[in-house]
Structure formats: C-alpha cells, structure tokens
Motif scaffolding. Structure first.
Motif, mmCIF file in Angstrom:
data_model
loop_
_atom_site.group_PDB
_atom_site.id
_atom_site.type_symbol
_atom_site.label_atom_id
_atom_site.label_comp_id
_atom_site.label_asym_id
_atom_site.label_seq_id
_atom_site.Cartn_x
_atom_site.Cartn_y
_atom_site.Cartn_z
ATOM 1 N N ASP A 281 -0.958 -14.496 -10.579
ATOM 2 C CA ASP A 281 -1.862 -13.603 -9.857
ATOM 3 C C ASP A 281 -2.972 -14.429 -9.220
ATOM 4 O O ASP A 281 -3.667 -15.176 -9.922
ATOM 5 C CB ASP A 281 -2.488 -12.571 -10.798
ATOM 6 C CG ASP A 281 -1.518 -11.480 -11.197
ATOM 7 O OD1 ASP A 281 -0.583 -11.218 -10.420
ATOM 8 O OD2 ASP A 281 -1.682 -10.903 -12.286
ATOM 9 N N LEU A 282 -3.145 -14.310 -7.929
ATOM 10 C CA LEU A 282 -4.199 -15.004 -7.210
ATOM 11 C C LEU A 282 -5.261 -13.988 -6.819
ATOM 12 O O LEU A 282 -4.991 -13.066 -6.053
ATOM 13 C CB LEU A 282 -3.639 -15.699 -5.967
ATOM 14 C CG LEU A 282 -2.523 -16.714 -6.230
ATOM 15 C CD1 LEU A 282 -2.022 -17.305 -4.908
ATOM 16 C CD2 LEU A 282 -3.009 -17.834 -7.139
ATOM 17 N N VAL A 283 -6.450 -14.150 -7.364
ATOM 18 C CA VAL A 283 -7.544 -13.198 -7.135
ATOM 19 C C VAL A 283 -8.710 -13.934 -6.499
ATOM 20 O O VAL A 283 -9.128 -14.992 -6.971
ATOM 21 C CB VAL A 283 -7.990 -12.547 -8.457
ATOM 22 C CG1 VAL A 283 -9.146 -11.592 -8.217
ATOM 23 C CG2 VAL A 283 -6.821 -11.824 -9.119
ATOM 24 N N ARG A 284 -9.234 -13.381 -5.413
ATOM 25 C CA ARG A 284 -10.375 -13.958 -4.710
ATOM 26 C C ARG A 284 -11.369 -12.836 -4.392
ATOM 27 O O ARG A 284 -10.973 -11.689 -4.206
ATOM 28 C CB ARG A 284 -9.940 -14.586 -3.378
ATOM 29 C CG ARG A 284 -8.847 -15.639 -3.478
ATOM 30 C CD ARG A 284 -9.403 -16.979 -3.888
ATOM 31 N NE ARG A 284 -8.372 -17.999 -3.833
ATOM 32 C CZ ARG A 284 -7.534 -18.276 -4.818
ATOM 33 N NH1 ARG A 284 -7.614 -17.573 -5.946
ATOM 34 N NH2 ARG A 284 -6.620 -19.221 -4.710
ATOM 35 N N THR B 8 -26.233 -21.992 -6.139
ATOM 36 C CA THR B 8 -27.219 -22.960 -5.650
ATOM 37 C C THR B 8 -26.949 -24.359 -6.200
ATOM 38 O O THR B 8 -27.739 -25.274 -5.972
ATOM 39 C CB THR B 8 -28.639 -22.525 -6.044
ATOM 40 O OG1 THR B 8 -28.747 -22.485 -7.469
ATOM 41 C CG2 THR B 8 -28.962 -21.150 -5.467
ATOM 42 N N THR B 9 -25.871 -24.506 -6.949
ATOM 43 C CA THR B 9 -25.387 -25.815 -7.386
ATOM 44 C C THR B 9 -23.912 -25.904 -7.014
ATOM 45 O O THR B 9 -23.288 -24.899 -6.679
ATOM 46 C CB THR B 9 -25.534 -26.013 -8.907
ATOM 47 O OG1 THR B 9 -24.742 -25.027 -9.589
ATOM 48 C CG2 THR B 9 -26.987 -25.887 -9.344
ATOM 49 N N ALA B 10 -23.362 -27.093 -7.073
ATOM 50 C CA ALA B 10 -21.950 -27.284 -6.751
ATOM 51 C C ALA B 10 -21.245 -27.810 -7.987
ATOM 52 O O ALA B 10 -21.223 -29.018 -8.237
ATOM 53 C CB ALA B 10 -21.779 -28.253 -5.578
ATOM 54 N N GLY B 11 -20.708 -26.870 -8.787
ATOM 55 C CA GLY B 11 -20.070 -27.305 -10.020
ATOM 56 C C GLY B 11 -19.208 -26.248 -10.671
ATOM 57 O O GLY B 11 -18.028 -26.472 -10.914
ATOM 58 N N THR B 12 -19.763 -25.071 -10.950
ATOM 59 C CA THR B 12 -19.038 -24.126 -11.790
ATOM 60 C C THR B 12 -17.964 -23.348 -11.053
ATOM 61 O O THR B 12 -16.957 -22.969 -11.651
ATOM 62 C CB THR B 12 -20.000 -23.106 -12.432
ATOM 63 O OG1 THR B 12 -20.535 -22.258 -11.403
ATOM 64 C CG2 THR B 12 -21.141 -23.810 -13.145
ATOM 65 N N GLY B 13 -18.177 -23.040 -9.784
ATOM 66 C CA GLY B 13 -17.220 -22.197 -9.071
ATOM 67 C C GLY B 13 -17.211 -20.767 -9.571
ATOM 68 O O GLY B 13 -16.300 -19.998 -9.270
ATOM 69 N N SER B 14 -18.243 -20.379 -10.325
ATOM 70 C CA SER B 14 -18.277 -19.047 -10.933
ATOM 71 C C SER B 14 -18.294 -17.940 -9.888
ATOM 72 O O SER B 14 -17.897 -16.803 -10.166
ATOM 73 C CB SER B 14 -19.501 -18.917 -11.852
ATOM 74 O OG SER B 14 -19.533 -17.679 -12.517
ATOM 75 N N GLU B 15 -18.735 -18.268 -8.673
ATOM 76 C CA GLU B 15 -18.791 -17.256 -7.622
ATOM 77 C C GLU B 15 -17.411 -16.704 -7.259
ATOM 78 O O GLU B 15 -17.281 -15.606 -6.719
ATOM 79 C CB GLU B 15 -19.449 -17.834 -6.358
ATOM 80 C CG GLU B 15 -18.652 -18.902 -5.630
ATOM 81 C CD GLU B 15 -18.862 -20.311 -6.160
ATOM 82 O OE1 GLU B 15 -18.375 -21.261 -5.520
ATOM 83 O OE2 GLU B 15 -19.527 -20.464 -7.215
ATOM 84 N N ALA B 16 -16.373 -17.465 -7.572
ATOM 85 C CA ALA B 16 -15.019 -17.071 -7.179
ATOM 86 C C ALA B 16 -14.220 -16.468 -8.322
ATOM 87 O O ALA B 16 -13.081 -16.054 -8.118
ATOM 88 C CB ALA B 16 -14.257 -18.280 -6.633
ATOM 89 N N GLY B 17 -14.797 -16.410 -9.531
ATOM 90 C CA GLY B 17 -14.010 -16.060 -10.702
ATOM 91 C C GLY B 17 -14.361 -14.740 -11.350
ATOM 92 O O GLY B 17 -15.283 -14.029 -10.933
ATOM 93 N N THR B 18 -13.623 -14.429 -12.404
ATOM 94 C CA THR B 18 -13.760 -13.159 -13.119
ATOM 95 C C THR B 18 -14.151 -13.358 -14.574
ATOM 96 O O THR B 18 -13.995 -12.451 -15.382
ATOM 97 C CB THR B 18 -12.433 -12.377 -13.055
ATOM 98 O OG1 THR B 18 -11.389 -13.159 -13.670
ATOM 99 C CG2 THR B 18 -12.048 -12.054 -11.625
ATOM 100 N N ARG B 19 -14.662 -14.542 -14.930
ATOM 101 C CA ARG B 19 -15.035 -14.831 -16.312
ATOM 102 C C ARG B 19 -16.534 -15.011 -16.447
ATOM 103 O O ARG B 19 -17.205 -15.485 -15.529
ATOM 104 C CB ARG B 19 -14.339 -16.091 -16.824
ATOM 105 C CG ARG B 19 -12.853 -15.934 -17.074
ATOM 106 C CD ARG B 19 -12.290 -17.181 -17.761
ATOM 107 N NE ARG B 19 -10.874 -17.025 -18.065
ATOM 108 C CZ ARG B 19 -9.889 -17.378 -17.245
ATOM 109 N NH1 ARG B 19 -10.184 -17.909 -16.079
ATOM 110 N NH2 ARG B 19 -8.628 -17.206 -17.590
ATOM 111 N N ALA B 20 -17.038 -14.675 -17.636
ATOM 112 C CA ALA B 20 -18.427 -14.927 -17.984
ATOM 113 C C ALA B 20 -18.473 -15.424 -19.418
ATOM 114 O O ALA B 20 -17.756 -14.928 -20.285
ATOM 115 C CB ALA B 20 -19.264 -13.653 -17.840
#
Length: 376
Positions: A9-12, A135-147
């Motif tokens: 599954d590809l989710v964006r 505001t940083t370049a590392g986690t990629g959390s903006e694209a994901g569904t996890r916390a």
C-alpha cells in the motif's frame, strides 16, 4: 512471485507542496476551505516565528514540544486542543512537533486515550484537518501516518499508526531549514539517511520503495556535507529536504529496522535527540547487516563515496568516519551513558519486534549489547 508483485500500500498526503517559497500554500489552502481556527504545534523556536505561516482568524499556539515528546507533553497539548476546538491542526517544526500534531488532530473529543490507539489502525477518525510543515530535514514525518510518544513510566516509545493521521497538506519549504545549526543539520540528515537505508535493506524492501530509498541516500551523501559547510546553500538544503521526504515515503509501507530499534533506548532512557541517536548507531547496524545484503550495502557505500565492501569492519570504519566528519558525536560515553546501563538497553531494544523482525539479519540481544559496547 517476485518482489515486484508483492502486495504493498502506497499512501501519500493528497497534496504535497515542495520547494522554496511554497509556504504560502498553507494560507491559500486554509482560505479555500474556510478554516479559521488553527492550533499550531511547535517547539519553542518555531513558536516564535509562526507569523511566517500567514494565518488569519483565531490562532492558538502550543509551543512547548519537547525534543523527545513524552506522555505529559502530549497531555498538555491535548488539553489545549480540547479547550480551543481547532478546525485545523498545523505541525510546525521537526518530527516531534509533527508527531504530536497528528495526535492532536484525532484524539480530542474522540473518547480515546493514547493507550487506546497504540498500534496499527485503532484511531476512530479524524477530528480536525491536518497540515504538516517541516522545519528540519530528517524525519519525513510530514509524509507518514505514524506518531511516537515516550511513556515515562516504562521508558518505551508508544507507536501509533493510522491513516486518519495522514496530513491533508504537507508543505516542504527548504528555506525554513536555513537557520538549522550544523550539529542539528548533521544529526537530522543522517536520520533521513537511516530511514532510507533501513527501508532499502529491510526484509520488507520493495521495488516501489527502493526507488525513493536509494535516491534519498544519494541525496544525503551529496548534499549533507555541503549544508553543514554552508548553511545558506539553498540547493543543498533543498536536496536534504527532498531526501527527508523520500525517507518519509519509505516509512509507511516498509518502515525502519534494527537501526531505529537500537537507537530508541538512547532517547527514551538518556534523552539523546532522535537524530543524534540514529547517527551514532547507523554505521554499526549497516556494518552488522552487510554480509546479509552485500549488493545493497555496496550501493549505500557508493552513495557516500566509498568503494563496495561487505566486510563489517570496513563498512563500520568508513561510515563511522563519514558521520564523525559531519560533526556527529559517535561515542555513547560522550552523552554520559553509563556502561552498566547497556544490558537493560539491549533488552529493551531487542523487545522492539515491530522493527527487529524486518532486519535483514537476525540480531540477538547479545548482538545489540555488543553494538552498544563498541559504541561506548
């Protein structure tokens, strides 16, 4: 059946605005939908520059996000969200701010607590719109569904995964990262590298994700040294922002492996920032896995400018020196981690089966302990 035909599954996020100057997309998106009550979730630094978002209407700011957010930190945010009643939540910061923003968009008013939703797809539904602005370049959390949130009692990370926590809009404006200092640039950059490399070498690796994973590693190899040398290098900042986004693409369908599992106790027990912890552990796990995935290890080494090798000692030396040259701290002792704490850390890391079970090479508790001892 070949891997190319394995189900995935590809989710964006439905919209991703990427590039210098795209921050204006936040204001335009909100205006088009008539959303006027914004809760901004940020760390202290970014809370002081929310005017960049150009928000109109009622704005509430939670600016106390911790580098490794824990349950009390989340509860303070949820209390503010309950009283304010936002129609949109905006994560404005690094991965910690964006992770908490996800939970603030779904938990208030739901009747669910964090413990009710730990695990995959237990969230009842979305309560507010969600915008993510890294505001940083590392986690990629903006694209994901996890916390991820740390439980201070057990000192373990609680992981929530839900499609309801996917951003409605992700705005990746590399200009926001121009102020990130060299040490944080280095740590977060290697974190992005780790996301890509762990997904690339995972037992769950898939051709649809390998494309992003390998290119993300190449982007970090090319641009991270430049961004550290000159923080105002906008091309380098854009390259790292793209690598981070690609790493986020990797996290959903494939996720990380042993590297993150081994790094987690450094944050939960000793409050080492997530990026710094991953940078310290990354070379050790890449080296450990090298005999199991020699061809992919060679591609990772090439991305960093090194010749091919599947010899763990060679891989460790090369990548450890690469990280150290970026300014990353590569010794646990420098963070005051006591040697007598290593066994319990190894036990805790070994229990993170959701990640370790995807590692390309079986890693025992003793193997993890040996990594900690070598990194001390």
């Amino acid at each position: 059946m070949t891997l190319a035909f394995s189900p995935i599954d590809l989710v964006r996020p439905p919209r991703i605005a990427f590039g210098s100057g795209t921050l204006s997309a936040v204001r335009e998106w909100l205006a088009a939908r008539g959303l006027k009550r914004a809760l901004v979730v940020a760390d202290g630094f970014n809370a002081g520059r929310i005017e960049l978002l150009g928000l109109e209407g009622a704005v509430e700011v939670f600016g106390e996000v911790k580098p490794e957010p824990d349950l009390p930190n989340l509860e303070a945010l949820l209390a503010k969200a309950e009283s304010f009643g936002p129609d949109v939540v905006i994560g404005f910061g690094g991965g910690s701010a964006m992770d908490l923003a996800k939970l603030a968009a779904v938990l208030p008013g739901s009747g669910q607590s964090l413990h009710d939703v730990v695990g995959p797809e237990k969230v009842a539904g979305k309560r507010a719109a969600l915008i993510q602005v890294p505001t940083t370049a590392g986690t990629g959390s903006e694209a994901g569904t996890r916390a991820l949130v740390t439980d201070p009692v057990t000192q373990n990370k609680l992981a929530v995964q839900s499609l309801h926590m996917l951003a409605d809009l992700a705005v990746v404006d590399p200009d926001l990262t121009l102020t990130v200092p060299p040490a944080v640039t280095a740590a977060t950059g290697v974190d992005a590298m780790a996301h890509c490399v762990e997904a690339f070498t995972s037992r769950k690796a898939h051709p649809t994700i390998d494309l992003y994973a390998l290119e993300g590693a190449r982007l970090v190899g090319r641009f991270l040294p430049r961004a550290i040398k000159d923080g105002s290098d906008r091309e380098a900042r854009a390259g790292l922002a793209l690598a981070s986004l690609y790493g986020g693409f990797c996290l959903g369908p494939v996720n990380t492996t042993a590297g993150h599992a081994v790094a987690y106790p450094l944050g939960t027990r000793h409050h080492i920032a997530h990026g710094a912890a991953n940078a310290l552990i990354f070379p050790h796990v890449l080296a450990f896995n090298a005999p199991a995935v020699p061809e992919k290890t060679a591609q990772v080494l090439a991305a960093l400018g090194f010749p091919a090798s599947s010899d763990p000692a060679v891989v460790l030396k090369a990548t450890r020196e690469w990280c150290a040259a970026l300014g990353c701290e590569m010794r646990l002792s420098a963070y005051k981690v006591p040697a007598d704490d290593l066994p319990i850390m190894a036990t805790e890391a070994h229990a993170i089966r959701r990640l370790l079970d995807n590692n390309p090479r079986d890693m025992s508790r003793e193997d993890i302990l040996a990594i900690y001892q070598a990194a001390l």
